[in-house]
Design a protein around this motif. Structure first.
Motif, PDB file in Angstrom:
ATOM      1  N   LEU A  37       0.830  -1.209   0.000  1.00  0.00           N
ATOM      2  CA  LEU A  37       0.000   0.000   0.000  1.00  0.00           C
ATOM      3  C   LEU A  37       0.865   1.261   0.000  1.00  0.00           C
ATOM      4  CD1 LEU A  37      -2.780   1.309   0.029  1.00  0.00           C
ATOM      5  CD2 LEU A  37      -2.831   1.031   2.518  1.00  0.00           C
ATOM      6  N   HIS A  38       1.949   1.248   0.759  1.00  0.00           N
ATOM      7  CA  HIS A  38       2.891   2.382   0.717  1.00  0.00           C
ATOM      8  C   HIS A  38       3.439   2.576  -0.694  1.00  0.00           C
ATOM      9  CE1 HIS A  38       3.109   2.102   5.161  1.00  0.00           C
ATOM     10  NE2 HIS A  38       3.567   3.336   5.105  1.00  0.00           N
ATOM     11  N   ALA A  39       3.803   1.486  -1.346  1.00  0.00           N
ATOM     12  CA  ALA A  39       4.358   1.575  -2.704  1.00  0.00           C
ATOM     13  C   ALA A  39       3.346   2.223  -3.650  1.00  0.00           C
ATOM     14  CB  ALA A  39       4.774   0.190  -3.205  1.00  0.00           C
ATOM     15  N   VAL A  40       2.097   1.791  -3.557  1.00  0.00           N
ATOM     16  CA  VAL A  40       1.031   2.357  -4.396  1.00  0.00           C
ATOM     17  C   VAL A  40       0.876   3.851  -4.121  1.00  0.00           C
ATOM     18  CG1 VAL A  40      -1.497   2.413  -4.695  1.00  0.00           C
ATOM     19  CG2 VAL A  40      -0.272   0.215  -4.732  1.00  0.00           C
ATOM     20  N   ARG A  41       0.786   4.210  -2.842  1.00  0.00           N
ATOM     21  CA  ARG A  41       0.575   5.625  -2.501  1.00  0.00           C
ATOM     22  C   ARG A  41       1.779   6.491  -2.871  1.00  0.00           C
ATOM     23  NH1 ARG A  41      -2.862   5.339   3.142  1.00  0.00           N
ATOM     24  NH2 ARG A  41      -4.716   4.373   2.241  1.00  0.00           N
ATOM     25  N   TYR A  42       2.976   5.941  -2.743  1.00  0.00           N
ATOM     26  CA  TYR A  42       4.164   6.683  -3.189  1.00  0.00           C
ATOM     27  C   TYR A  42       4.131   6.881  -4.707  1.00  0.00           C
ATOM     28  CZ  TYR A  42       7.157   7.428   0.887  1.00  0.00           C
ATOM     29  OH  TYR A  42       7.698   7.903   2.057  1.00  0.00           O
ATOM     30  N   MET A  43       3.752   5.841  -5.448  1.00  0.00           N
ATOM     31  CA  MET A  43       3.703   5.961  -6.909  1.00  0.00           C
ATOM     32  C   MET A  43       2.734   7.074  -7.303  1.00  0.00           C
ATOM     33  SD  MET A  43       4.879   4.978  -9.798  1.00  0.00           S
ATOM     34  CE  MET A  43       4.593   4.440 -11.491  1.00  0.00           C
ATOM     35  N   LEU A  44       1.566   7.098  -6.685  1.00  0.00           N
ATOM     36  CA  LEU A  44       0.588   8.146  -6.988  1.00  0.00           C
ATOM     37  C   LEU A  44       1.142   9.527  -6.628  1.00  0.00           C
ATOM     38  CD1 LEU A  44      -2.592   6.291  -5.659  1.00  0.00           C
ATOM     39  CD2 LEU A  44      -1.975   6.667  -8.065  1.00  0.00           C
ATOM     40  N   ALA A  45       1.823   9.607  -5.492  1.00  0.00           N
ATOM     41  CA  ALA A  45       2.408  10.880  -5.051  1.00  0.00           C
ATOM     42  C   ALA A  45       3.512  11.341  -6.008  1.00  0.00           C
ATOM     43  CB  ALA A  45       2.947  10.750  -3.626  1.00  0.00           C
ATOM     44  N   PHE A  46       4.374  10.399  -6.438  1.00  0.00           N
ATOM     45  CA  PHE A  46       5.427  10.728  -7.403  1.00  0.00           C
ATOM     46  C   PHE A  46       4.803  11.250  -8.701  1.00  0.00           C
ATOM     47  CE2 PHE A  46       8.592   8.828  -4.757  1.00  0.00           C
ATOM     48  CZ  PHE A  46       9.824   9.208  -5.268  1.00  0.00           C
ATOM     49  N   GLN A  47       3.788  10.549  -9.191  1.00  0.00           N
ATOM     50  CA  GLN A  47       3.151  10.966 -10.444  1.00  0.00           C
ATOM     51  C   GLN A  47       2.544  12.354 -10.320  1.00  0.00           C
ATOM     52  OE1 GLN A  47       0.692   7.437 -10.846  1.00  0.00           O
ATOM     53  NE2 GLN A  47       2.028   6.580 -12.430  1.00  0.00           N
ATOM     54  N   ARG A  48       1.842  12.612  -9.212  1.00  0.00           N
ATOM     55  CA  ARG A  48       1.228  13.933  -8.997  1.00  0.00           C
ATOM     56  C   ARG A  48       2.289  15.030  -8.925  1.00  0.00           C
ATOM     57  NH1 ARG A  48      -2.112  11.157  -5.297  1.00  0.00           N
ATOM     58  NH2 ARG A  48      -0.751  11.741  -3.579  1.00  0.00           N
ATOM     59  N   TYR A  49       3.345  14.780  -8.155  1.00  0.00           N
ATOM     60  CA  TYR A  49       4.377  15.800  -7.953  1.00  0.00           C
ATOM     61  C   TYR A  49       5.115  16.102  -9.261  1.00  0.00           C
ATOM     62  CZ  TYR A  49       8.273  18.409  -6.027  1.00  0.00           C
ATOM     63  OH  TYR A  49       9.190  19.387  -5.771  1.00  0.00           O
ATOM     64  N   ILE A  50       5.482  15.060  -9.982  1.00  0.00           N
ATOM     65  CA  ILE A  50       6.228  15.226 -11.245  1.00  0.00           C
ATOM     66  C   ILE A  50       5.376  15.975 -12.271  1.00  0.00           C
ATOM     67  CG2 ILE A  50       7.151  13.920 -13.217  1.00  0.00           C
ATOM     68  CD1 ILE A  50       8.121  11.822 -11.044  1.00  0.00           C
ATOM     69  N   GLU A  51       4.092  15.634 -12.301  1.00  0.00           N
ATOM     70  CA  GLU A  51       3.180  16.310 -13.222  1.00  0.00           C
ATOM     71  C   GLU A  51       3.001  17.775 -12.844  1.00  0.00           C
ATOM     72  OE1 GLU A  51      -1.427  15.720 -14.623  1.00  0.00           O
ATOM     73  OE2 GLU A  51      -0.245  13.917 -14.159  1.00  0.00           O
ATOM     74  N   LYS A  52       2.828  18.029 -11.550  1.00  0.00           N
ATOM     75  CA  LYS A  52       2.645  19.406 -11.058  1.00  0.00           C
ATOM     76  C   LYS A  52       3.859  20.268 -11.430  1.00  0.00           C
ATOM     77  CE  LYS A  52       3.326  20.761  -6.679  1.00  0.00           C
ATOM     78  NZ  LYS A  52       3.163  20.701  -5.200  1.00  0.00           N
ATOM     79  N   LYS A  53       5.056  19.683 -11.305  1.00  0.00           N
ATOM     80  CA  LYS A  53       6.287  20.422 -11.599  1.00  0.00           C
ATOM     81  C   LYS A  53       6.637  20.401 -13.085  1.00  0.00           C
ATOM     82  CE  LYS A  53       7.918  21.671  -7.538  1.00  0.00           C
ATOM     83  NZ  LYS A  53       8.373  23.031  -7.257  1.00  0.00           N
ATOM     84  N   LYS A  54       5.873  19.617 -13.863  1.00  0.00           N
ATOM     85  CA  LYS A  54       6.123  19.464 -15.305  1.00  0.00           C
ATOM     86  C   LYS A  54       7.543  18.947 -15.600  1.00  0.00           C
ATOM     87  CE  LYS A  54       2.596  22.791 -16.821  1.00  0.00           C
ATOM     88  NZ  LYS A  54       1.654  22.226 -15.885  1.00  0.00           N
ATOM     89  N   TYR A  55       8.032  18.071 -14.751  1.00  0.00           N
ATOM     90  CA  TYR A  55       9.353  17.486 -14.965  1.00  0.00           C
ATOM     91  C   TYR A  55       9.255  16.399 -16.034  1.00  0.00           C
ATOM     92  CZ  TYR A  55      10.933  19.611 -10.548  1.00  0.00           C
ATOM     93  OH  TYR A  55      11.265  20.471  -9.539  1.00  0.00           O
TER      94      TYR A  55
END
Length: 181
Positions: free
Chosen positions: A44-62
């Motif tokens: 569950l941590h892995a899933v939530r981290y993946m979602l968080a990484f995707q959101r953050y990277i998208e927000k920053k447009k990296y």
């Protein structure tokens, strides 16, 4: 304990720390080919981290950092009610298709992906010479600590150092684990 570590602010904050650390300090290592691994404490941590990484990277447009996630089976998130599998979370940047579990190590080996988020999978026996940095958000003891952190030991041309950023362990305990083996 568990409540703190699953708290979204915590995951969001740690995600920001890891993404920025990777982009600013790790990415240029190994002749610009460095990769990192995040060891999480549960599927569950892995899933939530993946979602968080995707959101953050998208927000920053990296565009220079892409994660993959590795966990077995299906994970149901009790908060969102959604079910996740490894292939459903890993989309091939080239084809747009899901990446199968068997394809994952090979895909991670390409320049398309830089960071692998894992829950119990790939902590041992995974050989990726470009692995430079390990982020640890899981308690590691004894042989597990040695085996996990030893993922960094693979030699590669242009690789002259490694880095561990640990959110969960006392350095003295890790040192003691290594002295035993």
């Amino acid at each position: 304990g568990k409540f703190m570590s699953l708290h979204p602010v915590n995951i969001e904050q740690r995600t920001e720390i890891m993404v920025e650390h990777f982009r600013n300090l790790v990415k240029k290592r190994n002749n610009g080919k460095a990769k990192a691994m995040l060891v999480t404490s549960s599927r569950l941590h892995a899933v939530r981290y993946m979602l968080a990484f995707q959101r953050y990277i998208e927000k920053k447009k990296y565009t220079d950092i892409r994660p993959l996630v590795a966990f077995s089976g299906k994970v149901s998130d009790p908060e969102s009610g959604f079910d996740y599998t490894e292939p459903s979370m890993n989309t091939d940047v080239v084809t747009g298709k899901p990446i199968s579990e068997s394809q994952l190590p090979e895909k991670f080996d390409t320049p398309d992906y830089q960071i692998l988020l894992v829950a119990n999978k790939y902590q041992t026996g995974f050989d990726q010479p470009l692995l430079h940095t390990m982020y640890v958000d899981k308690g590691l003891t004894d042989i597990k600590a040695v085996q996990t952190l030893s993922r960094l030991n693979r030699c590669h041309n242009g690789k002259n150092d490694v880095f561990v950023l640990d959110f969960a362990n006392n350095p003295a305990d890790i040192q003691a684990a290594f002295e035993k083996y």
